[in-house]
Design an enzyme around this catalytic site. Structure first.
Site, mmCIF file in Angstrom:
data_model
loop_
_atom_site.group_PDB
_atom_site.id
_atom_site.type_symbol
_atom_site.label_atom_id
_atom_site.label_comp_id
_atom_site.label_asym_id
_atom_site.label_seq_id
_atom_site.Cartn_x
_atom_site.Cartn_y
_atom_site.Cartn_z
ATOM 1 N N LYS A 125 0.835 -1.211 0.000
ATOM 2 C CA LYS A 125 0.000 0.000 0.000
ATOM 3 C C LYS A 125 0.872 1.265 0.000
ATOM 4 O O LYS A 125 2.101 1.182 0.046
ATOM 5 C CB LYS A 125 -0.958 -0.046 1.187
ATOM 6 C CG LYS A 125 -1.996 -1.200 1.073
ATOM 7 C CD LYS A 125 -3.040 -0.928 0.024
ATOM 8 C CE LYS A 125 -3.929 -2.058 -0.445
ATOM 9 N NZ LYS A 125 -4.468 -3.031 0.468
HETATM 10 C C1 PLP Z 1 -5.632 -3.941 0.838
HETATM 11 C C2 PLP Z 1 -7.104 -3.750 0.796
HETATM 12 C C3 PLP Z 1 -7.952 -4.028 1.887
HETATM 13 C C4 PLP Z 1 -7.527 -4.772 3.116
HETATM 14 O O1 PLP Z 1 -6.392 -4.425 3.693
HETATM 15 P P1 PLP Z 1 -5.452 -5.548 4.373
HETATM 16 O O2 PLP Z 1 -4.511 -4.721 5.172
HETATM 17 O O3 PLP Z 1 -4.800 -6.314 3.274
HETATM 18 O O4 PLP Z 1 -6.334 -6.392 5.237
HETATM 19 C C5 PLP Z 1 -9.275 -3.688 1.799
HETATM 20 N N1 PLP Z 1 -9.789 -3.143 0.680
HETATM 21 C C6 PLP Z 1 -9.034 -2.897 -0.403
HETATM 22 C C7 PLP Z 1 -9.670 -2.275 -1.599
HETATM 23 C C8 PLP Z 1 -7.664 -3.203 -0.388
HETATM 24 O O5 PLP Z 1 -6.922 -2.984 -1.485
#
Ligand code: PLP
Length: 376
Positions: A185
Site C-alpha cells: 500500500k
Molecule cells: C488492501 C485492501 C484491503 C484490506 O487491507 P489488508 O490490510 O490487506 O487487510 C481492503 N480493501 C481494499 C480495496 C484493499 O486494497
C-alpha cells in the site's frame, strides 16, 4: 518461463536502511506487542490526519471493527461496490451483516450511487465506498445519500492514503475512514491498518475490540502494562498492531511525501506515454490530488486478457487484475439480486500495470511500448 532480461514487478514496498534500523528497536528492547511504538504511530497518523486514529492488525480488521463500532451486525445490510478486494466483503460478512454488491460507474470504476440507492432496503445500515486506485470518487454523493437515510459511511480508503477528497485529506473528514498498511500500500507497516473517526463512541469500541474486548486495555498497553482485573461486555478479537509493525510504519509515515511524489510522477509518465493509445484507457484520468496505489487501464477489443497477460509476462512484466467482482464469488453470489451490467462489462477489460515507488522511469516506457505493440 521468460526470456526477458528485465523484470518489472507489479507492486512492492520501498524499504531502505531506515526501515531495517527501525524494526530493530522493538527487538532490542524485547517489547514486541502493542506498546510505545504503536502509540507513537497512532499519534503520528492522528497529527497528519487531524483526527483520532486506532491502529489494528490489518485493513480488513479496520473495516470490520469500524462497522461493529457502529453497531452493524446480523440482519443488517451494507452497500459496497462489487469491484473491490474480497477484504471489503469479508469484513462486512464478519460482522454478521450482508454485503450488498453495487454496480460501478463506467468512467472511474467507483460505486454508482444511483444503483446503490435502488438496492436499499429497510435493513440497509451503512455504505462502504471503495476509493479505487486512490481517487475519492463520488464521496459527495455517498454522504448525501447517507445523510438522507441516516446511514453510516465506512470508507474503504485502503488505496487512498495521502490522497485529497476536495480540499482535505482522505480520512481528515467524513464519518469513518479505514486504511491498510499492508506490504504494497501507499505506506506500509508490513501488515497493518487503522480506523480514523471523530466519533468517540466508535473509537472506544474499536480500541477495546482489538484487544479481545478487554475494557480500556489500550491505555494500559501504551504504558507498558496490561489489565489484570477487567470486564468484557462485547465480542472482541485479537486484532491489535504490534510494535514491530508500528516501528516500520512510523518510518514510512515520515517518508510519505517522497513515496507519494514518486507514485504521482510515475502515474503521470504513464498518462503521457498512453495518451495516443486508442485501445487503452487509464482509469485515472489525472492524478492531481491523488496518490495512486495502482494503475489500472481498460483495454478495448481484447478477446483474451489472460493471453495478453502471459505475453506481458514473457517480456518480464507483471500485471494484475483489480478485481474479480465479488458478486461472481461463490460465497457472495446472489442469483436473485439485480444484475450489475457495468461491472460485468468493465471487468474483462481491466488490466493493472506495474506501479510502485522503486519502478524506474524507463520501466514505464518499456511497459507501455510492450502493451501498445500487442494491441496494434
Ligand atoms: C488492501 C485492501 C484491503 C484490506 O487491507 P489488508 O490490510 O490487506 O487487510 C481492503 N480493501 C481494499 C480495496 C484493499 O486494497
Amino acid at each position: 518461463m521468460t526470456s526477458a532480461t528485465r523484470h518489472v514487478r507489479l507492486s512492492k514496498a520501498s524499504l531502505g536502511e531506515v526501515e531495517r534500523e527501525a524494526v530493530q528497536r522493538p527487538l532490542l528492547n524485547t517489547f514486541l506487542g502493542m506498546g510505545a511504538e504503536v502509540k507513537a504511530f497512532e499519534e503520528g497518523l492522528a497529527a497528519y490526519l487531524g483526527r483520532p486514529v486506532a491502529c489494528v492488525a490489518n485493513g480488513t480488521a479496520a473495516l470490520q471493527l469500524a462497522l461493529q463500532g457502529c453497531g452493524v451486525g446480523p440482519g443488517d445490510e451494507v452497500l459496497v461496490p462489487s469491484l473491490t478486494y474480497v477484504a471489503s466483503f469479508q469484513a462486512i460478512a464478519a460482522t454478521g451483516a450482508m454485503p450488498v454488491a453495487c454496480d460501478i460507474r463506467e468512467d472511474d470504476c467507483m460505486i454508482d450511487m444511483r444503483d446503490a440507492e435502488a438496492r436499499m432496503t429497510p435493513r440497509t445500515r451503512a455504505v462502504m465506498p471503495v476509493l479505487y486506485a486512490g481517487a475519492p470518487g463520488p464521496l459527495d454523493e455517498v454522504y448525501a445519500l447517507a445523510g438522507r437515510h441516516g446511514l453510516r459511511v465506512v470508507e474503504d480508503a485502503a488505496h487512498a492514503f495521502g490522497s485529497m477528497a476536495g480540499n482535505r485529506l482522505v480520512g481528515a473528514g467524513g464519518d469513518i475512514a479505514c486504511f491498510s498498511f499492508d506490504g504494497v500500500k501507499n505506506i506500509t507497516s508490513g501488515e497493518g491498518g487503522c480506523v480514523v473517526t471523530d466519533d468517540a463512541a466508535v473509537m472506544a469500541r474499536v480500541a477495546d475490540a482489538r484487544l479481545l474486548g478487554v475494557e480500556k486495555d489500550s491505555a494500559a498497553r501504551f504504558s507498558g502494562q496490561r489489565s489484570w482485573d477487567f470486564d468484557v461486555t462485547a465480542q472482541g478479537w485479537r486484532y491489535h498492531m504490534s510494535d514491530i509493525m508500528a516501528a516500520l510504519g512510523r518510518v514510512q509515515l515520515a517518508r510519505r511525501q517522497e513515496l507519494a511524489d514518486r507514485r504521482q510522477y510515475l502515474a503521470r509518465l504513464y498518462l503521457s506515454e498512453l495518451k495516443g493509445a486508442a485501445r487503452i484507457t487509464p482509469v485515472l484520468k489525472s492524478v492531481d490530488g491523488i496518490i495512486p496505489h495502482i494503475f489500472p487501464v481498460r483495454l478495448h477489443g481484447v478477446a483474451d486478457r489472460d493471453d495478453l497477460r502471459r505475453r506481458m509476462r514473457d517480456q518480464g512484466i507483471e500485471t494484475g487484475v483489480h478485481y474479480r467482482p465479488n458478486h461472481t464469488l461463490t460465497l457472495f453470489a446472489r442469483p436473485d439480486a439485480a444484475p450489475l451490467p457495468v461491472t460485468d462489462r468493465v471487468y474483462p477489460e481491466l488490466l493493472t500495470l506495474p506501479l510502485h515507488p522503486d519502478l524506474a522511469d524507463d520501466d514505464v516506457a518499456y511497459v507501455c511500448r510492450a502493451l501498445m505493440s500487442m494491441l496494434s
